[in-house]
Design a protein around this motif. Structure first.
Motif, PDB file in Angstrom:
ATOM      1  N   SER A  26       0.810  -1.211   0.000  1.00 39.01           N
ATOM      2  CA  SER A  26       0.000   0.000   0.000  1.00 39.01           C
ATOM      3  C   SER A  26       0.848   1.267   0.000  1.00 39.01           C
ATOM      4  N   SER A  27       2.131   1.147   0.256  1.00 41.05           N
ATOM      5  CA  SER A  27       2.993   2.323   0.238  1.00 41.05           C
ATOM      6  C   SER A  27       3.402   2.703  -1.176  1.00 41.05           C
ATOM      7  N   ARG A  28       3.054   1.905  -2.163  1.00 38.93           N
ATOM      8  CA  ARG A  28       3.366   2.181  -3.563  1.00 38.93           C
ATOM      9  C   ARG A  28       2.097   2.067  -4.410  1.00 38.93           C
ATOM     10  N   PRO A  29       1.167   3.025  -4.245  1.00 40.70           N
ATOM     11  CA  PRO A  29      -0.091   2.918  -4.980  1.00 40.70           C
ATOM     12  C   PRO A  29       0.094   3.199  -6.463  1.00 40.70           C
ATOM     13  N   HIS A  30      -0.839   2.715  -7.249  1.00 35.58           N
ATOM     14  CA  HIS A  30      -0.843   3.021  -8.679  1.00 35.58           C
ATOM     15  C   HIS A  30      -1.205   4.490  -8.844  1.00 35.58           C
TER      16      HIS A  30
END
Length: 109
Positions: A26-30
Motif C-alpha cells: 500500500s505504500s506504492r499505490p498506482h
C-alpha cells in the motif's frame, strides 16, 4: 513455518509477515497522470491515451488509493521527480518544486 517452530509462533509470524506485506504494497499505490480527451469529454490516463491533452502549468495526478503516512513519500517523489506516464522524464516542468502548489483533491469534487 508452523511445523518447524510451533503453532503459536507460526501464526504470529504469519500475522507479522502479512502486515509488513500490506504496508509495503500500500505504500506504492498506482498513480496516473491525467489529460483531457475532448472527444470523450473526460480526463484520462495519458499513459493509455497518449492523445489526451496535458496542461503546461497544471499536473493532474490520480492516486488509486488513500493517501496516508506510508505512501506520502512515494507520491511526493512522483510529483517532484517526473511524470508517472513518462518514467524517463527529468521533471514535470521548468517550475521549481518550491513554487509548485500541491493540492490533493478527492475524485468526486
Amino acid at each position: 513455518m508452523t511445523l518447524g517452530v510451533g503453532i503459536e509462533q507460526g501464526i504470529l509470524a504469519g500475522i507479522v509477515l502479512s502486515l509488513l506485506f500490506y504496508i509495503w504494497q500500500s505504500s506504492r499505490p498506482h498513480t496516473a497522470e491525467l489529460g483531457y480527451l475532448a472527444g470523450r469529454r473526460a480526463f484520462l490516463n495519458v499513459g493509455r491515451y497518449p492523445e489526451a491533452v496535458r496542461f503546461e502549468d497544471v499536473i493532474i495526478l490520480r492516486v488509486d488509493s488513500s493517501l496516508y503516512f506510508a505512501n506520502m513519500e512515494f507520491v511526493g517523489d512522483i510529483l517532484r521527480d517526473g511524470s508517472p506516464a513518462d518514467p524517463t522524464s527529468d521533471g514535470w516542468s521548468s517550475t521549481s518544486p518550491e513554487s509548485t502548489t500541491w493540492t490533493p483533491s478527492p475524485c468526486w469534487s
